[in-house]
Each structure stands twice: as structure tokens, then as C-alpha cells.
Design an enzyme around this catalytic site. Structure first.
Site, PDB file in Angstrom:
ATOM      1  N   ARG A 172       0.810  -1.296   0.140  1.00 34.69           N
ATOM      2  CA  ARG A 172      -0.191  -0.095  -0.237  1.00 34.69           C
ATOM      3  C   ARG A 172       0.874   1.354   0.267  1.00 34.69           C
ATOM      4  O   ARG A 172       1.605   1.177   0.664  1.00 34.69           O
ATOM      5  CB  ARG A 172      -0.481   0.465   1.004  1.00 34.69           C
ATOM      6  CG  ARG A 172      -2.108  -0.718   1.921  1.00 34.69           C
ATOM      7  CD  ARG A 172      -2.854  -0.762   2.102  1.00 34.69           C
ATOM      8  NE  ARG A 172      -2.676   0.502   3.812  1.00 34.69           N
ATOM      9  CZ  ARG A 172      -3.356   0.341   5.064  1.00 34.69           C
ATOM     10  NH1 ARG A 172      -4.321   0.064   4.474  1.00 34.69           N
ATOM     11  NH2 ARG A 172      -2.437   0.755   5.483  1.00 34.69           N
ATOM     12  N   ASP A 220       1.443  -3.678  12.704  1.00 27.56           N
ATOM     13  CA  ASP A 220       1.383  -4.161  10.479  1.00 27.56           C
ATOM     14  C   ASP A 220       2.440  -5.555  10.988  1.00 27.56           C
ATOM     15  O   ASP A 220       3.120  -5.878  11.695  1.00 27.56           O
ATOM     16  CB  ASP A 220       2.854  -3.246  10.454  1.00 27.56           C
ATOM     17  CG  ASP A 220       2.865  -3.264   9.481  1.00 27.56           C
ATOM     18  OD1 ASP A 220       3.673  -4.502   8.451  1.00 27.56           O
ATOM     19  OD2 ASP A 220       2.753  -1.784   8.019  1.00 27.56           O
ATOM     20  N   ASP A 269       5.378  -6.146   9.494  1.00 27.35           N
ATOM     21  CA  ASP A 269       7.076  -5.357  10.207  1.00 27.35           C
ATOM     22  C   ASP A 269       6.524  -6.878  11.595  1.00 27.35           C
ATOM     23  O   ASP A 269       8.039  -6.479  12.002  1.00 27.35           O
ATOM     24  CB  ASP A 269       6.647  -4.536  10.708  1.00 27.35           C
ATOM     25  CG  ASP A 269       7.066  -3.080   9.470  1.00 27.35           C
ATOM     26  OD1 ASP A 269       7.171  -3.478   9.192  1.00 27.35           O
ATOM     27  OD2 ASP A 269       6.200  -2.250  10.027  1.00 27.35           O
TER      28      ASP A 269
HETATM   29  C1  PRP Z   1      -0.163  -5.360   4.518  1.00 29.88           C
HETATM   30  C2  PRP Z   1      -1.309  -6.166   4.324  1.00 29.88           C
HETATM   31  C3  PRP Z   1      -2.109  -6.564   2.866  1.00 29.88           C
HETATM   32  C4  PRP Z   1      -2.627  -5.001   3.393  1.00 29.88           C
HETATM   33  C5  PRP Z   1      -3.984  -4.707   3.223  1.00 29.88           C
HETATM   34  O1  PRP Z   1       0.173  -5.167   3.347  1.00 29.88           O
HETATM   35  O2  PRP Z   1      -0.168  -7.405   4.536  1.00 29.88           O
HETATM   36  O3  PRP Z   1      -1.061  -6.384   1.792  1.00 29.88           O
HETATM   37  O4  PRP Z   1      -1.014  -3.808   3.395  1.00 29.88           O
HETATM   38  O5  PRP Z   1      -4.452  -3.471   3.310  1.00 29.88           O
HETATM   39  P1  PRP Z   1      -5.578  -3.185   2.353  1.00 29.88           P
HETATM   40  O6  PRP Z   1      -6.980  -3.819   2.917  1.00 29.88           O
HETATM   41  O7  PRP Z   1      -6.016  -1.051   2.793  1.00 29.88           O
HETATM   42  O8  PRP Z   1      -4.912  -2.644   1.110  1.00 29.88           O
HETATM   43  P2  PRP Z   1       1.507  -3.496   3.263  1.00 29.88           P
HETATM   44  O9  PRP Z   1       0.933  -2.917   2.705  1.00 29.88           O
HETATM   45  O10 PRP Z   1       1.591  -3.195   4.646  1.00 29.88           O
HETATM   46  O11 PRP Z   1       2.586  -4.236   2.465  1.00 29.88           O
HETATM   47  P3  PRP Z   1       4.094  -5.143   3.161  1.00 29.88           P
HETATM   48  O12 PRP Z   1       3.272  -6.720   3.645  1.00 29.88           O
HETATM   49  O13 PRP Z   1       5.271  -5.412   2.358  1.00 29.88           O
HETATM   50  O14 PRP Z   1       4.399  -4.505   4.488  1.00 29.88           O
HETATM   51  N1  URA Z   2      -1.575  -3.868   6.916  1.00 32.87           N
HETATM   52  C1  URA Z   2      -1.503  -3.936   8.451  1.00 32.87           C
HETATM   53  O1  URA Z   2      -0.445  -4.743   8.316  1.00 32.87           O
HETATM   54  N2  URA Z   2      -2.391  -3.789   8.594  1.00 32.87           N
HETATM   55  C2  URA Z   2      -3.362  -2.931   8.886  1.00 32.87           C
HETATM   56  O2  URA Z   2      -3.912  -2.879  10.029  1.00 32.87           O
HETATM   57  C3  URA Z   2      -3.603  -2.811   8.151  1.00 32.87           C
HETATM   58  C4  URA Z   2      -3.113  -3.091   6.651  1.00 32.87           C
END
Ligand code: PRP
Ligand code: URA
Length: 213
Positions: free
Chosen positions: A108, A204, A207
Site C-alpha cells: 500500500r 503492521d 513488520d
Molecule cells: C498490508 C497487508 C495487506 C494490505 C492490506 O500490506 O499485508 O497486503 O496492507 O491493506 P488494504 O486492505 O488497505 O489494501 P503492506 O502494504 O503493509 O505491505 P507489506 O506486506 O509489504 O508490508
Molecule cells: N496492513 C497491516 O499490516 N495492518 C493493518 O492494520 C492494515 C494494513
């Protein structure tokens, strides 16, 4: 059972899942425990979501005779959304060892909260069988909706989403964009905060799985 507000949402509130999810949510839970428990929950969720897999009858020769049985009828593909979906993949593979694994890299954008796709590698014949789209967090639903759209462009006709924590806007978005894609979650949370994080959620997910913050 579908949750009453959302016909596309199936909440798996088994006591074992609830117990493990409570530890996963705890801000004090360190990454090694977070990872292990996320995998265990994924395996428990696989048990229930695989109930819908089509089977074909088989007859096998036992040492003493013939037995009628069943085999999963078509190749199953798991598609984790990177990064956090990786945290659930091994748990699902523990029950579906023959499944193939495709990857969709999506994050995102921190400002716009819109999905940005940076990687895609799935089996060439992914459309030959059912697909499980995997991501622990369904927040705005932007990432999951985009991913389901990409899978449909490849011809996938049977898609199920498996997530850990879903928020109402994400479930609504999936219902509007992909009403044919059931969402299986361990919990339906209250809301999103001003940064579109799920509240109470678990923070997150990426993370916490990978210890990057
Ligand atoms: C997180 C999560 C989803 C997304 C959900 O990923 O693992 O993929 O956010 O959010 P949404 O429903 O609003 O799209 P992130 O963007 O943090 O990426 P990452 O897993 O690479 O940290
Ligand atoms: N992605 C995450 O990892 N956590 C949230 O709460 C929303 C998006």
C-alpha cells in the site's frame, strides 16, 4: 456460517484460533512467536476452508482389498500477497503439501493507501484449479481486490480469500468488486484508523512477521 452483515464473510471462530489470535494481537508478542502462531492459525483455517474443495472418486487397493475414496480433483494454488501473506503460506502447505504457490507482490502506498504491484509469478495453468488468495490483513480491501482482479484476468474462476483480521470496509470492498470471492477470516474487527490501519487489529503484519520495525 456467513457473518450476518456480510454474505461474503465467513468468520472461523474456533476456540483454538481465538486463543492463538489473542496472543498474536498482543503488542508484546515477539516476532518468533508471532510467526509460529500465524502459521498455526493458517493451518487451522486451511482445515475449514478446504471443506469446499471439489473431490473425485478413486478406488485404491489396500493390502486386503479395494476401498472407495476421494482425491482432490484439481490442482490447488496458494497465492500469498507479499510480504505478509508469506507468514501464512507454510501453515497452509502443511495441510496442502501438493499445492503450488504463486506470488503477488503488492504494497500500500503510505500516502494514498492505493495498492502498488511490483511482482507477479504464478503457475502458467493457475486457472486449472481453485486458488486461495492469502493475506493476514484485509483493511481497505484495495490490495485484495486488485489481487483478485489480476487472478481473474488469468482466468481463475474459483478464488477464496483467507485472511486473519478483516475490517468492515475491506469486506464491503470485496463484496462490491468480487461478490463471487468468499472471504474467510479469524476475526471481523471494528474499524480503520486515520492511516487505514485496522483497529484493534494487530499492527503492521509484515513488520511483526519479519521484525522490520
Ligand atoms: C498490508 C497487508 C495487506 C494490505 C492490506 O500490506 O499485508 O497486503 O496492507 O491493506 P488494504 O486492505 O488497505 O489494501 P503492506 O502494504 O503493509 O505491505 P507489506 O506486506 O509489504 O508490508
Ligand atoms: N496492513 C497491516 O499490516 N495492518 C493493518 O492494520 C492494515 C494494513
Amino acid at each position: 456460517m456467513p457473518a450476518s452483515r456480510f454474505p461474503n464473510l465467513f468468520v472461523l471462530d474456533h476456540p483454538l484460533i481465538l486463543h492463538k489470535l489473542s496472543i498474536v494481537r498482543d503488542a508484546r508478542t515477539p516476532s518468533p512467536d508471532f510467526r509460529r502462531l500465524l502459521g498455526e492459525i493458517a493451518a487451522l483455517m486451511a482445515f475449514e476452508t478446504c471443506r469446499h474443495l471439489p473431490t473425485a472418486p478413486v478406488v485404491v487397493k489396500t493390502p486386503l482389498g479395494e476401498a472407495s475414496g476421494a482425491r482432490i480433483a484439481a490442482p490447488v494454488t496458494l497465492v500469498p500477497i507479499l510480504r505478509a501473506g508469506i507468514g501464512m503460506t507454510d501453515g497452509l502447505l502443511s495441510l496442502l503439501p501438493e499445492a503450488r504457490v504463486g506470488h503477488l507482490g503488492i504494497y500500500r502506498d503510505e500516502e494514498t493507501v492505493q495498492p502498488v504491484c511490483y511482482y507477479s509469478k504464478v503457475p502458467t495453468d493457475i486457472a486449472a484449479g481453485p486458488v486461495f488468495l492469502i493475506d493476514p490483513m484485509l483493511a481497505t480491501g484495495g490490495s485484495a481486490s486488485f489481487a483478485a482482479g489480476e487472478l481473474k484476468k488469468l482466468g481463475c474462476a474459483t478464488i477464496r480469500m483467507i485472511c486473519l483480521v478483516a475490517a468492515p470496509p475491506g469486506v464491503e470492498r470485496m463484496l462490491a468488486d468480487h461478490p463471487d470471492v468468499p472471504v474467510h477470516a479469524a476475526a471481523l474487527d471494528d474499524r480503520l484508523d486515520e492511516r487505514s490501519y485496522i483497529v484493534p487489529g494487530l499492527g503492521d503484519a509484515g513488520d511483526r512477521i519479519f521484525g522490520t520495525r
